[in-house]
Design a protein around this motif. Structure first.
Motif, PDB file in Angstrom:
ATOM      1  N   ARG A 117       0.843  -1.193   0.000  1.00 38.44           N
ATOM      2  CA  ARG A 117       0.000   0.000   0.000  1.00 38.44           C
ATOM      3  C   ARG A 117       0.882   1.249   0.000  1.00 38.44           C
ATOM      4  O   ARG A 117       2.088   1.180   0.191  1.00 38.44           O
ATOM      5  N   GLU A 118       0.241   2.395  -0.186  1.00 40.47           N
ATOM      6  CA  GLU A 118       1.011   3.642  -0.120  1.00 40.47           C
ATOM      7  C   GLU A 118       1.596   3.802   1.283  1.00 40.47           C
ATOM      8  O   GLU A 118       0.884   3.689   2.280  1.00 40.47           O
ATOM      9  N   PRO A 119       2.899   4.058   1.399  1.00 41.95           N
ATOM     10  CA  PRO A 119       3.510   4.197   2.723  1.00 41.95           C
ATOM     11  C   PRO A 119       2.906   5.356   3.521  1.00 41.95           C
ATOM     12  O   PRO A 119       2.652   6.431   2.971  1.00 41.95           O
ATOM     13  N   ASN A 120       2.680   5.110   4.815  1.00 39.82           N
ATOM     14  CA  ASN A 120       2.262   6.173   5.724  1.00 39.82           C
ATOM     15  C   ASN A 120       3.242   6.222   6.893  1.00 39.82           C
ATOM     16  O   ASN A 120       4.246   5.484   6.924  1.00 39.82           O
ATOM     17  N   LEU A 121       2.971   7.072   7.879  1.00 38.44           N
ATOM     18  CA  LEU A 121       3.917   7.257   8.979  1.00 38.44           C
ATOM     19  C   LEU A 121       4.089   5.981   9.796  1.00 38.44           C
ATOM     20  O   LEU A 121       5.211   5.642  10.197  1.00 38.44           O
ATOM     21  N   ALA A 252       7.730  12.240   8.564  1.00 44.75           N
ATOM     22  CA  ALA A 252       8.271  10.961   8.088  1.00 44.75           C
ATOM     23  C   ALA A 252       9.676  10.738   8.624  1.00 44.75           C
ATOM     24  O   ALA A 252      10.023   9.626   9.043  1.00 44.75           O
ATOM     25  N   ARG A 253      10.480  11.791   8.615  1.00 43.28           N
ATOM     26  CA  ARG A 253      11.851  11.673   9.143  1.00 43.28           C
ATOM     27  C   ARG A 253      11.826  11.284  10.616  1.00 43.28           C
ATOM     28  O   ARG A 253      12.591  10.413  11.054  1.00 43.28           O
ATOM     29  N   ARG A 254      10.928  11.899  11.367  1.00 39.14           N
ATOM     30  CA  ARG A 254      10.852  11.575  12.799  1.00 39.14           C
ATOM     31  C   ARG A 254      10.341  10.157  13.021  1.00 39.14           C
ATOM     32  O   ARG A 254      10.796   9.464  13.947  1.00 39.14           O
ATOM     33  N   ALA A 255       9.407   9.687  12.189  1.00 36.88           N
ATOM     34  CA  ALA A 255       8.911   8.326  12.316  1.00 36.88           C
ATOM     35  C   ALA A 255      10.028   7.321  12.052  1.00 36.88           C
ATOM     36  O   ALA A 255      10.169   6.303  12.749  1.00 36.88           O
ATOM     37  N   ILE A 256      10.853   7.587  11.038  1.00 38.01           N
ATOM     38  CA  ILE A 256      11.967   6.702  10.712  1.00 38.01           C
ATOM     39  C   ILE A 256      12.990   6.688  11.843  1.00 38.01           C
ATOM     40  O   ILE A 256      13.479   5.626  12.263  1.00 38.01           O
TER      41      ILE A 256
END
Length: 260
Positions: A117-121, A252-256
């Motif tokens: 699926r489309e990537p989310n956080l 997104a950066r913080r989730a990674i």
């Protein structure tokens, strides 16, 4: 690996009336690959004197083709003999089908993640944490959450390692974005096509062996499963900015970072 990839394509059993055109992009190699393929029947080699990277090379290769359906293949992938016939039939049956993905396996026959699926956080956090890989080691987990579908399924994206598309979709919504360092071009392209109303679908009968990461192994030894995590996550942050803006890219950066 490239020679095995080409040989597998040439061994494909296609329906009557379907012609096969094989274009190999030699992206500034110095290992004799281009010379080894020169003069091989049914194969056309186009050469970049200096390496352009995956996206640039793929874009040039697709631009050299003349068919109504184009299949992108990584040099570390080998399609099964009936796969391209299945692809040709799928596009002929469904005019709304824009992109078709393969069910990929590792050389030992184990299933490889091929679509999603489309990537989310939450997805970015989970992938950076390694939790999905750990869950996959639990006995019986893959029966509940299989990596491969039993029937054709609509998805957000399919792996660019083995990806078929209508040439019309490429002309309208391509090419691959070469601003990404190495990854995410397939996700980005598939989502653009899907946003325009085309179906993106993975087919279990479209099968290929993929030596995942072998072409970029730092030691040159073709290590299966190699990933450059720095490039991977940087590309996903860049994709997030392109897809939904700088604020989403920062989340997104913080989730990674939180996941890793």
């Amino acid at each position: 690996m490239t020679l095995r990839c080409v040989d597998a394509v040439l061994a494909s059993r296609l329906p009557e009336g379907v012609d096969l055109e094989v274009v190999v992009v030699d992206d500034g190699s110095r290992d004799g690959t281009g010379e080894a393929l020169a003069g091989r029947a049914g194969v056309r080699v186009v050469r970049n004197e200096k390496p352009t990277g995956f996206a640039g090379a793929a874009n040039r290769g697709v631009g050299e083709t003349r068919g109504a359906v184009v299949v992108l293949l990584n040099s570390d992938a080998e399609v099964e003999p009936e796969s391209l016939a299945c692809v040709a039939d799928a596009f002929a049956r469904d005019p709304s089908l824009g992109i078709a993905g393969a069910a990929l396996t590792y050389p030992d026959g184990s299933p490889q993640w091929s679509a999603g699926r489309e990537p989310n956080l939450l997805w970015l956090f989970a992938q950076a944490s390694g939790i999905p890989a750990l869950l996959g080691r639990i006995p019986g987990w893959r029966r509940l959450k299989p990596l491969h579908v039993a029937e054709p399924a609509d998805v957000g994206w399919v792996s660019g390692a083995v990806m078929a598309m209508r040439a019309a979709v490429w002309r309208s919504h391509g090419p691959l974005d070469d601003s990404f360092a190495f990854y995410v071009q397939d996700v980005d392209f598939c989502l653009r096509a899907r946003d325009a109303g085309w179906s993106v679908r993975v087919f279990p009968e479209f099968r290929a062996t993929h030596r995942h990461g072998a072409t970029i192994a730092a030691n040159g030894g073709g290590t299966v499963g190699s990933l450059d995590l720095g490039l991977l996550w940087a590309d996903f942050v860049s994709w997030a900015a392109k897809r939904r803006g700088e604020a989403f890219a920062e989340r997104a950066r913080r989730a990674i970072l939180a996941g890793s």
